[in-house]
Design a protein around this motif. Sequence first.
Motif, mmCIF file in Angstrom:
data_model
loop_
_atom_site.group_PDB
_atom_site.id
_atom_site.type_symbol
_atom_site.label_atom_id
_atom_site.label_comp_id
_atom_site.label_asym_id
_atom_site.label_seq_id
_atom_site.Cartn_x
_atom_site.Cartn_y
_atom_site.Cartn_z
ATOM 1 N N MET A 33 66.988 58.160 50.522
ATOM 2 C CA MET A 33 66.987 57.635 49.152
ATOM 3 C C MET A 33 65.530 57.699 48.661
ATOM 4 O O MET A 33 64.580 57.223 49.066
ATOM 5 N N SER A 34 65.307 58.326 47.661
ATOM 6 C CA SER A 34 63.900 58.588 46.896
ATOM 7 C C SER A 34 63.541 57.181 46.213
ATOM 8 O O SER A 34 64.302 56.360 46.108
ATOM 9 N N ASP A 35 62.113 57.168 46.086
ATOM 10 C CA ASP A 35 61.602 55.911 45.316
ATOM 11 C C ASP A 35 61.850 56.151 43.940
ATOM 12 O O ASP A 35 61.523 55.190 43.368
ATOM 13 N N ASN A 36 62.036 57.174 43.328
ATOM 14 C CA ASN A 36 62.129 57.361 41.991
ATOM 15 C C ASN A 36 63.412 58.059 41.553
ATOM 16 O O ASN A 36 63.464 59.186 41.018
ATOM 17 N N PRO A 37 64.552 57.245 41.788
ATOM 18 C CA PRO A 37 65.753 57.757 41.248
ATOM 19 C C PRO A 37 65.785 57.984 39.844
ATOM 20 O O PRO A 37 64.985 57.244 39.041
ATOM 21 N N ALA A 38 66.680 58.917 39.351
ATOM 22 C CA ALA A 38 66.782 59.088 37.820
ATOM 23 C C ALA A 38 68.099 59.730 37.745
ATOM 24 O O ALA A 38 68.669 60.339 38.587
ATOM 25 N N SER A 39 68.692 59.628 36.582
ATOM 26 C CA SER A 39 69.829 60.294 36.134
ATOM 27 C C SER A 39 69.739 60.304 34.480
ATOM 28 O O SER A 39 68.752 60.081 33.949
ATOM 29 N N ASP A 71 68.264 57.516 32.919
ATOM 30 C CA ASP A 71 66.730 57.056 33.226
ATOM 31 C C ASP A 71 65.803 58.285 33.274
ATOM 32 O O ASP A 71 65.889 58.826 34.077
ATOM 33 N N HIS A 130 60.889 58.639 33.190
ATOM 34 C CA HIS A 130 59.865 59.222 33.811
ATOM 35 C C HIS A 130 59.227 60.393 33.042
ATOM 36 O O HIS A 130 58.222 60.927 33.356
#
Lengths: 181, 590
Positions: free
Chosen positions: A1-7, A10, A13
């Motif tokens: 799992m990444s440190d910087n999830p996004a969808s 979100d 970033h």
Amino acid sequence: MSDNPASAYDMSHVEEDEERRTLAVIVDNEPGVLGRVVGLFSARGYNIESLTVAEVDRDRHRSRITIVTAGTAHTLEQIEAQLLRLVPVASVTDITRSKRGIERELALIKVAGEGEKRVEALRIAEIFRARVIDTTNKSFIFELTGASDKIDQFCALMDPLGLVEVSRTGVLSIKRGAEKG
Amino acid sequence: MEMQTKPKAKTDTDQMTGAEIVITALKEQGVEVMFGYPGGAVLPIYDALFTEPSIRHVLVRHEQGAGHAAEGYARSTGNAGVALVTSGPGATNMVTPITDAMMDSIPMVVLTGQVPTHLIGTDAFQECDTVGITRCCAKHNYLVTDVDELARTIHEAFLIATTGRPGPVVIDIPKDIQFATGTYVGKDGIHKATYKPQTDPDPQAIKRAVELMKHAKRPVFYTGGGVINSGPEASESLRKLQKLTGFPVTSTLMGLGAFPASHEDWLGMLGMHGSYEANNAMHDCDLMICVGARFDDRVTGRIDAFSPGSKKIHIDIDPSSINKVIRADVPVIADSGNALDAMIKAWGKAKPKDISDWKAQISGWRARNCFAYAESENEIKPQYAIERLYELTKDRETYISTEVGQHQMWAAQHYHFEEPNRWMTSGGLGTMGYGLPAAVGIQAAHKDALVIDIAGEASVQMVLQEVSTAVQHKLPIKVFILNNEWMGMVRQWQELLHGERYSHSYSESLPDFVKLAEAYGALGLVCDDPKELDGKIQEMIDYDGPVIFDCRVTKAENCLPMIPSGAAHNDMILSEITGDEIDEAGRKLV
């Protein structure tokens, strides 16, 4: 799992500069059309800095809505596309991007004061080419037309001289040159 | 009641009451079935309907049922669904189906009654601001204040609902307008100057797209509901283009059936509960050809890790879908069928590039058999139930609707579609309660077909009263409930995200579904033994009338595979949830 999830939810970033744009939206002048446009902006979280609307073509029942908005390039592209999706919207023109836009705003400004302050208010009004459209012994109402920052500046100068109330139309815009749109 | 009593010109056939205009316009639009519920503000229209033989009115039990039935009707026929409801609560009960149809691009025309014009704004009995309430959830809406505008408005509403990106259109008709006499105009020549959807693709864009396709090493078709909406010809064109190119195909939930599931190049559905091979193909492709889909968050997963190495062709009829979520390298604004036809033409007799390495890689992913589950001799596994349902119904003319949740995803994974318009589900809005009334609508359109609502015991109770509609109108729908006593998807997310704290997701005091069916005059069946399942399903199919089938399945089964929120396509949970799949940031997403 990444440190910087996004969808899709979100996108924080993505840091892009916001730009200010003036859009001319030509619509069928039918009941509720302004509600559709304003509702779209609030529903999708877009900004409205200024909005003006009036019928401009009585025969074809067309109104012109001038919207000043701000957003990233991506948001601005979406705003145009979403506006065009509304059934009564005939066209959307990005006046700012055309680089040929002229913007004007009209303001009515009430200033109350006596003595030296009253004289000073009149003197400044002259410099700004504001017209006096009502006066009493204690007050003036000025009518001023110009770019928004000119009106901002005028109001700032009037503030210590007894600024009571301001009424502004919001921004109107049109493109320079002989062509339409 | 203020009645406008303009004398009716009896010799002039285009003079009629507003109510008669409504019925005449619906007939001219080819409406054969409508779904509705009467009330004070639509009584004149109901009166005009009373003696009308050519429109069949299906009386529902709740206005939401009328809306979803109209959606099911529309999705299964390709024609606009029509619903007729009264003012106030009639209109507010329609808000969910209208929003649902908007999200899933379903053509629907909703007629709502309104209080007489002179009472509008007075907080009259059963008054609500219908056009205000539905403005943001309908494609367009109207309040008709002049009876002479009524016919034109109805025709324009059908035009807007069914063309471009389809959607719901609401027409609010005050009661005095229904009584007033006005002029009828036909649908010919009706247009709206500001409404000009672009349906034909830009030839240059098609040329660029096909050029990319000719050189792709790892291509994939990603197709969506737009192919279904374009009509059965678009599905044919998709199949033709796939045959020319040999590219693998995946589809969104809404697009299932456009490409045959039995085809060797079919990857299954993609997205959160899609197949391992579909999601990995999306992630690793070098060319994505998106046809009539919109990069929904359930499809893309994590945006910044979405298919990082691919060029993207995006065909969509709605320009606002282009670049909304994912940047398109080649945007094509067009009806998907027209775009596919143009691509077939531009492809010509070109020989497809050898993509056997890519197909071998896909075969490797497929070999993971991602939809496998632990079988059981004692319990009915929900996946097994869908598999058996599929096997026993696949050779018939079968239409499937679903509610929303685990059962919906299991149906999408384990029921297989060969044709478009056979799969009706609430994709965008995710409306629990959609499936049963949708089945009513589908059955009303396809009298002799087998129509099954694959349901969960929680969802089905949301609009359950429409069983009564099915009984009254002799619509032999089959409600196949995967009953695990849980709001299964909620339970699964609580297991995944909230440390197995199952807050309010267990349904105590479930009804006895067999007795419930009997109370409505339907047949109730129950099964909890895998060995008896086939026989019971056959009994359901053979029964000539509505059936509620209470299929008792494994209670705590998870719906897998799954891309957890905030994860990328190649980061799927395949067979077991451990509880640490989703990090802090992912938990905040939905």
